[in-house]
Enzyme design. Structure first.
Site, PDB file in Angstrom:
ATOM      1  CB  VAL A  89      -0.662  60.685  32.316  1.00  0.00           C
ATOM      2  CG1 VAL A  89       0.317  59.667  32.886  1.00  0.00           C
ATOM      3  CG2 VAL A  89      -0.055  61.425  31.141  1.00  0.00           C
ATOM      4  CG  HIS A 132       6.153  53.726  27.128  1.00  0.00           C
ATOM      5  ND1 HIS A 132       5.206  54.697  26.942  1.00  0.00           N
ATOM      6  CD2 HIS A 132       5.924  52.797  26.177  1.00  0.00           C
ATOM      7  CE1 HIS A 132       4.431  54.363  25.937  1.00  0.00           C
ATOM      8  NE2 HIS A 132       4.854  53.218  25.446  1.00  0.00           N
ATOM      9  N   PRO A 133       9.310  56.199  28.983  1.00  0.00           N
ATOM     10  CG  PRO A 133       8.729  58.466  29.033  1.00  0.00           C
ATOM     11  CD  PRO A 133       8.526  57.187  28.238  1.00  0.00           C
ATOM     12  CB  SER A 180       6.706  61.316  26.720  1.00  0.00           C
ATOM     13  OG  SER A 180       6.485  60.034  26.181  1.00  0.00           O
ATOM     14  CG  PHE A 240       3.571  52.831  36.622  1.00  0.00           C
ATOM     15  CD1 PHE A 240       2.751  51.822  37.093  1.00  0.00           C
ATOM     16  CD2 PHE A 240       3.032  54.103  36.470  1.00  0.00           C
ATOM     17  CE1 PHE A 240       1.429  52.066  37.405  1.00  0.00           C
ATOM     18  CE2 PHE A 240       1.716  54.364  36.782  1.00  0.00           C
ATOM     19  CZ  PHE A 240       0.902  53.343  37.248  1.00  0.00           C
ATOM     20  CB  ILE A 241       3.175  52.015  30.756  1.00  0.00           C
ATOM     21  CG1 ILE A 241       4.658  51.813  30.457  1.00  0.00           C
ATOM     22  CG2 ILE A 241       2.467  52.707  29.586  1.00  0.00           C
ATOM     23  CD1 ILE A 241       4.944  50.811  29.365  1.00  0.00           C
ATOM     24  CD  GLU A 271       1.243  61.287  25.762  1.00  0.00           C
ATOM     25  OE1 GLU A 271       0.821  61.111  24.603  1.00  0.00           O
ATOM     26  OE2 GLU A 271       2.081  60.533  26.299  1.00  0.00           O
ATOM     27  CD  GLN A 272       6.237  61.867  32.192  1.00  0.00           C
ATOM     28  OE1 GLN A 272       6.779  62.413  33.143  1.00  0.00           O
ATOM     29  NE2 GLN A 272       6.762  60.805  31.597  1.00  0.00           N
TER      30      GLN A 272
END
Length: 165
Positions: free
Chosen positions: A118, A62-63, A79, A114-115, A82-83
């Protein structure tokens, strides 16, 4: 749907971890008609029964939130969407600095990024969770991160498959 099609379509539901979709298919856990709930149950079972190192690898895939990959445009399509939906692509310089500081401290403490799922959260919600969770023990945070990974997978599947049950 054959194995190759299944892995092509669902191999990225768990970030950069197609082995989860491969194992679920190979174990005969996938039956049509595909629903988000059934596919999630199968994939989550594979994730939960993977080795500790494999689960850690999924977490590490995960980024960082609002991190270098996001700035460089290197996030997966999921991702990035989502971000952006949480406003993490529109941070002020001060907000970005705070996320960078927390990302660094978190990875140093826990050994993975940190996951958090979101979707439906604001940048303030995410920052508050970040600042709370960084005080957790490694075991607590490992459990929480794994739960969040499964939630992210569920949300991604719900967008890929029309029905949840």
């Amino acid at each position: 749907m054959d194995r190759a099609d299944f892995v092509q379509r669902f191999g990225g539901v768990f970030e950069h971890s197609p082995f989860i979709a491969e194992r679920a298919f190979d174990a005969g856990m996938i039956a049509e008609p595909l629903t988000a709930l059934d596919v999630h149950d199968a994939l989550a079972m594979i994730f939960r029964t993977a080795s500790a190192d494999e689960r850690l690898g999924v977490l590490r895939a995960h980024p960082d939130l609002a991190g270098k990959l996001a700035i460089a445009g290197g996030l997966t399509e999921d991702s990035a969407r989502e971000q952006a939906g949480a406003g993490l692509d529109r941070l002020s310089a001060d907000e970005h600095a705070r996320f960078t500081e927390l990302n660094t401290a978190y990875v140093e403490k826990f050994g993975f990024p940190f996951i958090i799922a979101v979707r439906g959260l604001t940048k303030d919600d995410i920052l508050a969770a970040f600042e709370t969770r960084i005080n957790n023990s490694r075991d607590q945070e490992l459990d929480t991160a794994c739960q969040q990974v499964e939630k992210i997978a569920q949300l991604r599947l719900e967008s890929l498959l029309p029905e949840t049950h």
